[in-house]
Design a protein around this motif. Structure first.
Motif, short mmCIF file in Angstrom:
data_model
loop_
_atom_site.label_atom_id
_atom_site.label_comp_id
_atom_site.label_asym_id
_atom_site.label_seq_id
_atom_site.Cartn_x
_atom_site.Cartn_y
_atom_site.Cartn_z
N LEU A 36 0.83 -1.20 0.00
CA LEU A 36 0.00 0.00 0.00
C LEU A 36 0.87 1.25 0.00
O LEU A 36 0.57 2.22 -0.70
N ILE A 71 -8.49 5.53 -1.52
CA ILE A 71 -8.37 4.07 -1.35
C ILE A 71 -9.77 3.53 -1.14
O ILE A 71 -10.50 4.02 -0.27
N VAL A 82 -6.73 1.75 -5.54
CA VAL A 82 -5.99 2.97 -5.22
C VAL A 82 -6.05 3.88 -6.45
O VAL A 82 -5.59 3.49 -7.52
N ALA A 201 -2.44 3.21 5.84
CA ALA A 201 -2.31 4.47 5.10
C ALA A 201 -1.75 5.57 5.99
O ALA A 201 -0.89 6.35 5.57
#
Length: 628
Positions: A36, A71, A82, A201
């Motif tokens: 991520l 996201i 994403v 995140a």
């Protein structure tokens, strides 16, 4: 393969990509969370690139001027998306960016790890960009539309050797930017959990200069995860250590802890902010042939380039960014590189990095020792490249020595411990510390308690020729010229040798010189040998023995200097040979050549003539048997 730009096209990955994907698919890397961070970093870069392009082409922003990253999670369909509204990609961009590996750092990573290594848990620890998606997804779709274009494209692959590029309907594509859809593997479905996505995140990418939103499930409202406030513009007092670490991991592409953090704002004639890090471990691209730095350049928070010449090459291990308030935005990257403002920033940044390292060396010696262990070999390049800062770099330098044990020794400590009568900083260069410590050239120094620096990096042989002295004390190789030991007393005065060699030994030395002829420049009685019989040294002027070897191996030496053969006039074997009469002339001739070959072997070379050496050794053995 069709040339119709509207047709679907299937291509094979380049070999480097295939190897990387193979490692990912077959790895058992426990911290796959890194995917991520990598996708968000790519999205942030795309937004920053658009901000830069929009300076000269504001129409690219249209009615959507604010950058963003979103996201989205879809647990039912096992998908994570994403999406960014950045610069986007054309068809050719997709083939280049997603089908090849262009960055030397990633290529170097593959070459180091290797496709068949068991050490594949390193994957993810050092950022591998877009391809990290295949650690959690068995298929990845990328839909992108280049800013200002009326075409959209879809890239799709299962990561098993090929990818497909096809036109995408405009209604199914972003108005601008890129959407990455991950079709998750069975064991990666947990990543669709709201809490896990949000925490990842925030912790990994909460400081990118682009706002991030999260959509928990299809149809849900987007909510803010990070506001896009650049970490480097915030006061240091408000930033937690873990925030620095998270930012470092994103900007450096590493997954360790930073060894040092350098955060400051310069004000005055030029205003700029700096957030830089010394990595906690060696980056894989540390020894790239290009030796380029990895500092990003921003101008008023607009990303300009990651290829700016912001630090000298010997500080290329430093990772981070500089954000200038004075550089112009409406000129090319090439013109910015030539700007006198950038030269001023470069000077100020370099001085600050070296200054902070000096403070760390003084106040936290162990922490600095770890930095030197990783990057000392690179820092020492500055000793012959940066004349202006040579004294500053010499103070930072650390060495192993005959007195340091397994630790490191600074030059200031060396000078403070010099013996009375010692006029130089002695060193010995080579490629193996154990062999250096066993060298006969060190014997006289050890007997007098004189510390000798042991230099085992190739760069050492170069910088000592460029750095004439430290604190007024010249550097001198123990393998070169006169040892200058006679004025320094032995630690054990009881072992003090006779002042001069006997007439018989003097005669034997003259005989050896005559016998060896042009093989040596001279044969001398040695004051540096206490236990060994012989050693080779270089003449007083010219390169020392190790530097000569390096230059010769590189084909940069037209003619090697003839060495000096030093003989220990007090050694039992030398005394015995010197006492032989004329009837042993042939044996003495063999002995002279064998002593020279012995010195060559002790110096890390081969015998001058292997066949002749073997024959002489055979005659010596036969003589011993006959007399036994």
């Amino acid at each position: 393969m069709t040339t119709d730009t509207k047709a679907t096209e299937t291509r094979a990955f380049e070999a480097d990509v295939s190897r990387l994907l193979h490692m990912m698919v077959h790895s058992v890397y426990s911290d796959k969370d890194v995917f991520l961070r990598e996708l968000i970093s790519n999205a942030a870069d795309a937004c920053e690139k658009l901000r830069f392009e929009a300076i000269s082409r504001p129409e690219l922003l249209g009615d959507d001027p604010k950058p963003r990253i979103s996201i989205s999670a879809d647990a039912d369909n096992r998908e994570i998306t994403v999406e960014d509204n950045g610069i986007g990609m054309s068809r050719d961009d997709m083939a280049e960016a997603l089908g090849t590996i262009a960055r030397s750092g990633t290529r170097a990573f593959i070459e180091r790890v290797g496709a068949d290594t068991e050490d594949t848990q390193l994957i993810g620890q050092f950022g591998v960009g877009f391809y990290s998606a295949f650690m959690v997804a068995d298929r990845v779709d990328v839909i992108s539309r280049l800013a200002g274009s009326e075409e959209a494209w879809r890239w799709s692959s299962d990561g098993k050797g090929s990818y497909e590029i096809a036109p995408a309907p405009l209604e199914a594509a972003p108005k601008r930017g890129t959407r990455v859809v991950l079709h998750l593997m069975d064991d990666a479905v947990s990543y669709t959990g709201t809490y896990r996505l949000e925490q990842l995140a925030k912790s990994q990418s909460g400081h990118v200069p682009v706002p991030i939103t999260l959509i928990e499930k299809p149809g849900a409202e987007a909510r803010d995860v990070a506001d896009g406030t650049a970490l480097w513009v915030r006061p240091k007092s408000e930033i937690k250590p873990e925030e620095y670490t998270d930012f470092y991991r994103g900007v450096a592409g590493q997954y360790d802890e930073p060894a040092a953090t350098i955060h400051f704002r310069a004000e005055g004639r030029q205003e700029y902010s700096v957030l830089a890090f010394v990595p906690g471990s060696r980056p894989f691209d540390l020894f790239d042939q290009d030796r380029k730095g990895r500092m990003k350049l921003y101008v008023r928070r607009v990303f300009i380039t990651d290829d700016a010449d912001l630090l000298p090459r010997y500080l290329r291990f430093v990772r981070g960014l500089v954000d200038s308030a004075d550089l112009p935005l409406n000129v090319s990257r090439e013109m910015i590189q030539e700007s006198p403002l950038l030269a001023s920033i470069r000077k100020g940044l370099t001085n600050r990095v070296l200054g902070d390292l000096a403070k760390l060396a003084e106040n936290e010696a162990e922490a600095y020792a770890r930095i030197w262990e990783n990057f000392g070999v690179v820092l020492k390049e500055g000793l012959y490249e940066d004349y202006e800062r040579r004294e500053q770099l010499l103070k930072l330098a650390r060495f192993h020595s005959t007195a340091s044990g397994e630790g490191w020794r600074g030059l200031a400590d060396y000078v403070a411990a010099m013996k009375e009568g010692q006029k130089a900083i002695f060193f010995m260069a080579g490629d193996d510390r154990a062999r250096l410590e066993a060298s006969p050239q060190l014997e006289g120094f050890k007997a007098r308690g004189i510390e000798v620096l042991l230099l085992t990096d190739p760069v050492d042989s170069f910088w000592v020729t460029m750095a004439p002295d430290f604190d007024g004390k010249p550097f001198k190789s123990v393998t070169q010229g006169v040892a200058e030991l006679s004025d320094i007393p032995l630690l054990d005065e009881a072992k003090k040798p006779d002042a001069a060699a006997t007439p018989e030994v003097d005669g034997f030395l003259a005989f050896i010189k005559s016998t060896l002829g042009d093989a040596v420049s001279d044969v001398k009685a040695s004051d540096r040998l206490t236990e060994s019989a012989v050693c080779l040294v270089a003449p007083e002027h010219g390169p020392d023995r190790q530097f000569e070897r390096l230059m010769n191996a590189a084909g940069r030496l037209d003619k090697a200097a003839k060495p000096i053969l030093e003989i220990n006039p007090r050694h039992a074997r030398v005394l015995a040979l010197a006492g032989l009469g004329d009837e042993d002339q042939a044996f003495k001739d063999d002995a002279a050549h064998l002593l020279y070959d012995e010195a060559r072997v002790l110096d890390g070379d081969k015998p001058a003539d292997a066949r002749a050496f073997s024959e002489r050794l055979a005659r010596l053995i036969a003589r011993g048997i006959a007399k036994g």
